[in-house]
Design an enzyme around this catalytic site. Sequence first.
Site, PDB file in Angstrom:
ATOM      1  N   HIS A  76      -5.317   2.370  -9.899  1.00 16.42           N
ATOM      2  CA  HIS A  76      -4.916   1.851 -11.454  1.00 16.42           C
ATOM      3  C   HIS A  76      -4.138   0.753 -10.797  1.00 16.42           C
ATOM      4  CE1 HIS A  76      -4.490   1.641 -15.334  1.00 16.42           C
ATOM      5  NE2 HIS A  76      -4.349   3.052 -15.570  1.00 16.42           N
ATOM      6  N   ASP A 114      -7.830  -1.723 -14.440  1.00 18.93           N
ATOM      7  CA  ASP A 114      -7.341  -1.089 -15.718  1.00 18.93           C
ATOM      8  C   ASP A 114      -8.281  -0.176 -16.066  1.00 18.93           C
ATOM      9  OD1 ASP A 114      -4.940  -2.744 -15.385  1.00 18.93           O
ATOM     10  OD2 ASP A 114      -6.161  -4.462 -16.590  1.00 18.93           O
TER      11      ASP A 114
END
Length: 402
Positions: A373, A377
């Site tokens: 992450h 995204d």
Amino acid sequence: MATEVLVPTLGESITEATLGEWLKQPGDKVAADEPIASLETDKVSVEVPSPVTGVMGQHAVQVGDTVQVGAMIATVEAGGGAAAAAPAAAAPAPAAAPAPAASPDAPAALSPSVRRAVLEHGVDPATIKGTGKDGRLTKEDVAAAATAATAAKAPAAEVPATPSVAASTGRKEERVRMTRLRQTIARRLKDAQNSAAMLTTFNDVDMSAVIEARTKYKDLFEKKHGVRLGFMGFFVKAACMALKDIPAVNASIEGDEIIYHDYADISVAVSAPNGLVVPVIRDADQLSVAGIEKTIGDFGRRAKDGTLKMDEMKGGTFTISNGGVFGSLMSTPIINPPQSAVLGLHRIEDRPVVRDGQVVVRPMMYLALSYDHRLIDGREAVTFLVALKNAMEDPTRILIDL
């Protein structure tokens, strides 16, 4: 004249290995380039060939020892081995030869997986005929021998017998040292969890269209290309297309920089006797489905034989792991650093779904994308899976690159 057997160069930055097993025992005849030992490195098992034709001399190290590149691990008496054979002929015959016996009829050296199977089933490997390469035993040979032995003992079980007072009722434990490969796998997986902000997103795919295409063309495909048409070829091509649309999934982090790759080197997780290995399909985006299937098939065969090369494990920009072949319904795969994402495939099973307002049964598969992450995204991860799903549910998209 004795020739030293040295640990060969094992690859860039690899300076040591663990002696996994001896394939030849002192006194065995060996041919030039014939494997005499197996080394376990951080990634694969590597066989050490004999430098000359002759007779195997003494082992300088034991199974489980760590050895450095260039170190001497054994000797081979060059030529016909007359120098080594003469003292052996003059010596009195021992009462019992160490296992495995050094004779032409001795069973081939056992691999770690076969050795475990022998211990589990309690069979004598010397009484089993091997069906593997060069007459080596396989796990299947051991299991078949154990089954046959059980069947042979069945009639005798009908004869009343006095229970053995020596039978143990205690619970048993076995302590086995982790192989170097397993230690590396454990360390790398834990490092990935510690360093990446890992998250997993899921989707599912209707496999009807791909199954129909495979059923329709599999015979012609195999006849033309000499390889079976599987599902991985479709998934790799679909993944390459999705990676072009979402380049972050194909990128990696190095320090405070992001490295974007304009190529797709796809790592495919393959099961090997000592653990999972991940060879790389180079420039997979440039290969046809047939080229991908041939490469994967070759990787699978050589993973079982322990002949994958170091260079074939290096790099990789994205990984696909197919747990479905083992029956997995859903999982959260772990990233293979320095990559930023891994795709997990799972088993296909018939499930009720809604199509055009009607509940119908379709062959469905869950997809899982684990990603870092820090770089990817949630929107990009979901978009990647949707693009993959669309391509698999309409394989024509793969043909026209849509």
